[in-house]
Design a protein around this motif. Structure first.
Motif, PDB file in Angstrom:
ATOM      1  N   LEU A   1       0.840  -1.196   0.000  1.00 60.85           N
ATOM      2  CA  LEU A   1       0.000   0.000   0.000  1.00 60.85           C
ATOM      3  C   LEU A   1       0.873   1.243   0.000  1.00 60.85           C
ATOM      4  O   LEU A   1       1.847   1.325   0.758  1.00 60.85           O
ATOM      5  CB  LEU A   1      -0.902   0.022   1.238  1.00 60.85           C
ATOM      6  N   ASP A   2       0.511   2.222  -0.837  1.00 63.52           N
ATOM      7  CA  ASP A   2       1.240   3.489  -0.773  1.00 63.52           C
ATOM      8  C   ASP A   2       0.615   4.369   0.307  1.00 63.52           C
ATOM      9  O   ASP A   2      -0.377   3.994   0.954  1.00 63.52           O
ATOM     10  CB  ASP A   2       1.262   4.182  -2.138  1.00 63.52           C
ATOM     11  N   ALA A   3       1.205   5.555   0.508  1.00 60.35           N
ATOM     12  CA  ALA A   3       0.777   6.410   1.619  1.00 60.35           C
ATOM     13  C   ALA A   3      -0.684   6.820   1.498  1.00 60.35           C
ATOM     14  O   ALA A   3      -1.443   6.799   2.476  1.00 60.35           O
ATOM     15  CB  ALA A   3       1.670   7.653   1.684  1.00 60.35           C
ATOM     16  N   ALA A   4      -1.118   7.200   0.296  1.00 65.04           N
ATOM     17  CA  ALA A   4      -2.494   7.654   0.116  1.00 65.04           C
ATOM     18  C   ALA A   4      -3.490   6.528   0.374  1.00 65.04           C
ATOM     19  O   ALA A   4      -4.543   6.729   0.989  1.00 65.04           O
ATOM     20  CB  ALA A   4      -2.685   8.221  -1.294  1.00 65.04           C
ATOM     21  N   GLU A   5      -3.176   5.331  -0.094  1.00 67.81           N
ATOM     22  CA  GLU A   5      -4.065   4.188   0.135  1.00 67.81           C
ATOM     23  C   GLU A   5      -4.180   3.877   1.621  1.00 67.81           C
ATOM     24  O   GLU A   5      -5.275   3.616   2.130  1.00 67.81           O
ATOM     25  CB  GLU A   5      -3.541   2.975  -0.628  1.00 67.81           C
ATOM     26  N   GLU A   6      -3.054   3.931   2.307  1.00 66.92           N
ATOM     27  CA  GLU A   6      -3.085   3.672   3.742  1.00 66.92           C
ATOM     28  C   GLU A   6      -3.918   4.722   4.477  1.00 66.92           C
ATOM     29  O   GLU A   6      -4.727   4.392   5.353  1.00 66.92           O
ATOM     30  CB  GLU A   6      -1.661   3.648   4.296  1.00 66.92           C
ATOM     31  N   GLU A   7      -3.738   5.999   4.105  1.00 66.29           N
ATOM     32  CA  GLU A   7      -4.469   7.081   4.772  1.00 66.29           C
ATOM     33  C   GLU A   7      -5.976   6.900   4.653  1.00 66.29           C
ATOM     34  O   GLU A   7      -6.719   6.969   5.634  1.00 66.29           O
ATOM     35  CB  GLU A   7      -4.080   8.429   4.157  1.00 66.29           C
ATOM     36  N   LEU A   8      -6.433   6.640   3.431  1.00 65.56           N
ATOM     37  CA  LEU A   8      -7.871   6.546   3.217  1.00 65.56           C
ATOM     38  C   LEU A   8      -8.449   5.293   3.871  1.00 65.56           C
ATOM     39  O   LEU A   8      -9.570   5.321   4.401  1.00 65.56           O
ATOM     40  CB  LEU A   8      -8.191   6.570   1.720  1.00 65.56           C
ATOM     41  N   TYR A   9      -7.694   4.200   3.842  1.00 65.14           N
ATOM     42  CA  TYR A   9      -8.191   2.980   4.480  1.00 65.14           C
ATOM     43  C   TYR A   9      -8.330   3.173   5.984  1.00 65.14           C
ATOM     44  O   TYR A   9      -9.361   2.819   6.579  1.00 65.14           O
ATOM     45  CB  TYR A   9      -7.242   1.816   4.184  1.00 65.14           C
TER      46      TYR A   9
END
Length: 342
Positions: A34-42
């Motif tokens: 997971l990249d940073a943006a994917e982690e943030e939204l999840y």
């Protein structure tokens, strides 16, 4: 909307809304791809329970289009569920199921990558003239490189590790790594040089491995240090006295077969590793004395192991030698082993 905010402002907004926005790189789930943006939204969806792409973008400093693209990527990975036709809310999938499935997919990818190692090795050759030899034997130099290679080999083991263990050591032992291997069912067999029995801490550590499944034996002397991982790699010194600076990494070949045979020969002649005292019965102490004799320890070392005086050990040794008709302590231990007393 927050698209016009500078990066610092977006990070501040993310923190105020409880959105863990790292300044760069990936976060705690980088190992899952997971990249940073994917982690943030999840993580945001996990805490909120549901939100639209526009709401998530506003809270985490992303444009609605960017947030939607990230959510679609998460949905493709099974981490979020898309909105129903009559609603705009995205929801997070249960972590115990979703992350486990993602982990399994990553493991499959890693196994496929491991299967390509032989193909990659062909590009590792330094020159056509060295190609054949470079694939079979490689010289590793430097304590740090040797220690890191040994750790990598342990982490990559599939079935078994066979070790001839004697000083000197490249670094302090790493019991956590061996315990992890035993915990996942790897067969561990080790023949130790009897000098380790003179070190109480090392002896106690080995016995903890034995309790968890390691099979350990002892010989008075070993010709070299050797570690064989599965039937794929062997690690041994370039020559005596170079253990800490230069080692050979041997790959499948007739040389590797010979080293495996060397280990098995010493294993077949070695004595079982002496067990600790578990009771005060003379027979228990008798068996342990036999094992220590077969290991080639001095009377003083045996006395320390058994917690008795040197004179008591010498008396017991004389009795055993008379019993077996042996001329030396070591011979008494060998004859006891042949009589199945060890």
């Amino acid at each position: 909307m927050t698209d016009g905010l500078p990066a610092q402002g977006r990070r501040r907004l993310g923190r105020e809304w409880g959105c863990p926005v790292p300044e760069s790189g990936a976060g705690r789930f980088a190992g899952l791809g997971l990249d940073a943006a994917e982690e943030e939204l999840y993580l945001r969806l996990l805490s909120d329970g549901g939100a639209s792409a526009r709401q998530l973008g506003a809270r985490c400093g992303l444009a609605a289009e960017r947030a939607t693209a990230v959510l679609e990527s998460l949905a493709a990975q099974g981490l979020v569920e898309r909105p129903s036709p009559d609603r705009e809310q995205w929801t997070a999938a249960a972590p115990d199921v979703a992350l486990e499935e993602l982990l399994l997919r990553r493991e499959v990818e890693l196994r496929r990558a491991r299967g390509r190692i032989n193909e990659l090795m062909r590009t590792y050759r330094r020159s056509p003239a060295e190609a054949g030899m470079a694939e079979l034997v490689e010289v590793i130099t430097g304590r740090g490189s040797i220690a890191e290679l040994w750790r990598s080999l342990q982490l990559g083991v599939r079935e078994q590790v066979r070790v001839l263990d004697k000083p000197p050591y490249v670094r302090r032992s790493d019991p956590e790594t061996e315990l992890a291997l035993l915990g996942r069912g790897v067969e561990m067999r080790a023949v130790y040089e009897s000098r380790v029995l003179r070190e109480p801490e090392r002896t106690a550590e080995i016995r903890s491995f034995i309790r968890l499944g390691e099979r350990a034996r002892v010989l008075p002397e070993l010709p070299l240090k050797l570690a064989v991982v599965d039937a794929r790699w062997a690690l041994l010194p370039v020559s005596a006295g170079t253990e800490l600076e230069h080692v050979l990494l041997v790959r499948p070949s007739s040389l590797l077969d010979a080293l495996i045979g060397l280990f098995e020969l010493h294993w077949s002649h070695a004595m079982h590793f002496p067990a600790p005292d578990t009771a005060d019965e003379p027979e228990d102490r008798h068996h342990r004395l036999l094992a220590l004799l077969a290991s080639g320890l001095t009377d003083e070392s045996i006395a320390r192991q058994l917690g008795v005086s040197t004179r008591t050990v010498q008396r017991w040794v004389r009795e055993l030698m008379d019993r077996f008709g042996a001329r030396t302590r070591f011979q008494a231990g060998i004859q006891a082993a042949r009589a199945d007393l060890l």
